[in-house]
Design a protein around this motif. Sequence first.
Motif: not given
Length: 287
Positions: A166-173
Amino acid sequence: MLRNRYTPYAFLSPYIIIFSVFWLVPILFSFAMSFMNTRSRTWQFDFFLNWGRLLEDELLWQALKNTFLIIALQVPAMLMLAVFAAVLLNSKDLNFKGLHRFAIFAPIVVAEAAYAVIFRLLFNDNFGFVNNMLALINIDAIAWTNSSSGATALIAIGLTWRWTGYNAIIILAGLQNIPKDLYEASELEGTSPWQQFTKITLPLLKPAILLCLVLSTFGTLQLFTEPTLLTEGGPGGSTTTVAMYMYSQGFKSFNFGYGSAIAYLIVFLGLTLSLLQFKLFGGKPDE
């Protein structure tokens, strides 16, 4: 003109009414209850009864200690893994990016009860897969549910598995918003990939990482489901979190006033930690 001015509020009114009835009123009522003696036959106002007890309750302080220990173990490790995963997902050499992004995000859609059952089987003290693998490399079995350190580690591992994607997707953005020109210019100057990561990627990811840090800290401060399902707060109360203690006081002991005071203590702690994190890490990327 008057009708046109109030038309938008008419469309919003169903939501405002529902929010007020089911959210705003209970929030205000629970705050009022925190100043009442709800153990008496008729509830009576007592300003210091519940809030004064917060300072003297050893079980509450132990629950806070357990909660902050889990935060200290889980949140930094999860954020580092999330940054690493986001960088990999953003790599131009990675094929099937959509599939990989779905795979890393998938744990968040798994029902908490289902993954808790799987984790209890995997980390079973006697026949669990993890201890069997440790035995193959001559490492003694770990008492995952029968020791305070093992149970705390089990909860931290479960939380990390569930929320890293979940946090990886935010950081990916956040990664995808970094201009590619910066990397191209740095390559012309002969900088290494590690230098690009430390001098360009990490500084410009500060807002996304800060968002994940605040959300993760506030979420773990309210931790209830994982310790309830994985360790039941044991052994010996070593993994009882402040949210579990609040539930116990409010819905097992029916001390709604004290449970409400604990709930608002969680809110105040979360806001304080969030403001502190913004103060420490909320500067501009070049600061």
